[in-house]
Design a protein around this motif. Structure first.
Motif, short mmCIF file in Angstrom:
data_model
loop_
_atom_site.label_atom_id
_atom_site.label_comp_id
_atom_site.label_asym_id
_atom_site.label_seq_id
_atom_site.Cartn_x
_atom_site.Cartn_y
_atom_site.Cartn_z
N LEU A 110 7.63 17.64 68.93
CA LEU A 110 6.65 17.77 70.00
C LEU A 110 5.71 18.94 69.74
N HIS A 111 6.26 20.07 69.28
CA HIS A 111 5.42 21.23 68.98
C HIS A 111 4.41 20.91 67.88
N ALA A 112 4.87 20.15 66.85
CA ALA A 112 3.95 19.78 65.76
C ALA A 112 2.85 18.86 66.27
N HIS A 113 3.21 17.90 67.15
CA HIS A 113 2.21 16.99 67.70
C HIS A 113 1.19 17.73 68.56
N ILE A 114 1.65 18.69 69.35
CA ILE A 114 0.74 19.48 70.19
C ILE A 114 -0.20 20.31 69.32
N ALA B 250 -5.67 21.08 67.06
CA ALA B 250 -6.60 21.17 65.92
C ALA B 250 -7.70 20.13 66.02
N GLU B 251 -7.37 18.89 66.44
CA GLU B 251 -8.40 17.86 66.60
C GLU B 251 -9.41 18.25 67.68
N ILE B 252 -8.92 18.81 68.80
CA ILE B 252 -9.84 19.21 69.87
C ILE B 252 -10.76 20.32 69.40
N ALA B 253 -10.21 21.28 68.64
CA ALA B 253 -11.04 22.37 68.12
C ALA B 253 -12.08 21.84 67.14
N ALA B 254 -11.70 20.85 66.27
CA ALA B 254 -12.65 20.29 65.32
C ALA B 254 -13.77 19.54 66.04
#
Length: 204
Positions: A178-182, A187-191
């Motif tokens: 779950l931590h890896a998915h979050i 990262a996608e939102i920041a990109a």
């Protein structure tokens, strides 16, 4: 109703005749009119009357804030005259389990007992004092309980961690996933936010 017998003494007959005279009634009526005209200036009881449910309009008892029907006549103060206040031969307690006079008397008795001890008894008393902390029994008990609690907490904190169970291993793996998915979503939102900022700068 029992009929009151007429007064026997001359003084009593004179006082009764005066209380029934017209002059006495005139003085009483004037006093009542004067009191009623000034009654609104005096404080009232204000307690809730059980009969009507409205605030009581009676005059408070002397030195009180309530009338005699709503607690104004309840005795106060120390000693047997007080309300639910026991009387003690050596004075009332000062908010403590025992009065100061009782403690003074016990200290005096203890000093007298120590003065009457023999050499062997004094030696045993000194040995007991060296092995026991000074203070009341309550303070010593509280200190003992505090030491036991501190030792218990230290034992829990110094315990070596036990091997995780299969259920705990599975929960740890799910937590890591779950931590890896979050982190991937962040990262996608920041990109995306960075791309939108670049696009807005191109068209400015």
């Amino acid at each position: 109703m029992k009929r009151r017998s007429p007064p026997t003494s001359a003084r009593s007959r004179k006082a009764t005749a005066w209380s029934y005279s017209a002059e006495f009634r005139a003085i009483a009526d004037a006093a009542l009119r004067r009191f009623n005209s000034q009654r609104h200036l005096h404080p009232i009881c204000g307690a809730k009357a059980k009969s009507t449910g409205e605030p009581c309009r009676q005059m408070p008892a002397k030195g009180r804030t309530r009338c005699k029907l709503h607690g104004g006549a309840t005795p106060r103060g120390d000693g047997p005259a007080g309300w639910h206040t026991p009387g003690f031969p050596n004075g009332l307690p000062t908010g403590k389990p025992r009065s100061d006079a009782y403690k003074v008397r016990k200290r005096r008795q203890r000093r007298a007992a120590i003065a009457a001890m023999t050499a062997d008894e004094l030696a045993r008393l000194e040995a007991w004092r060296r092995t026991h902390k000074s203070g009341s029994t309550r303070d010593r008990s509280h200190g003992r309980y505090a030491r036991e609690a501190r030792q218990w907490l230290e034992a829990i904190m110094n315990e070596s961690p036990t091997a995780p169970t299969p259920d705990q291993l599975e929960l740890n793996a799910l937590r890591a996933k779950l931590h890896a998915h979050i982190a991937h979503l962040d990262a996608e939102i920041a990109a995306e936010a960075e791309g939108e900022a670049l696009a807005s700068n191109l068209f400015d």
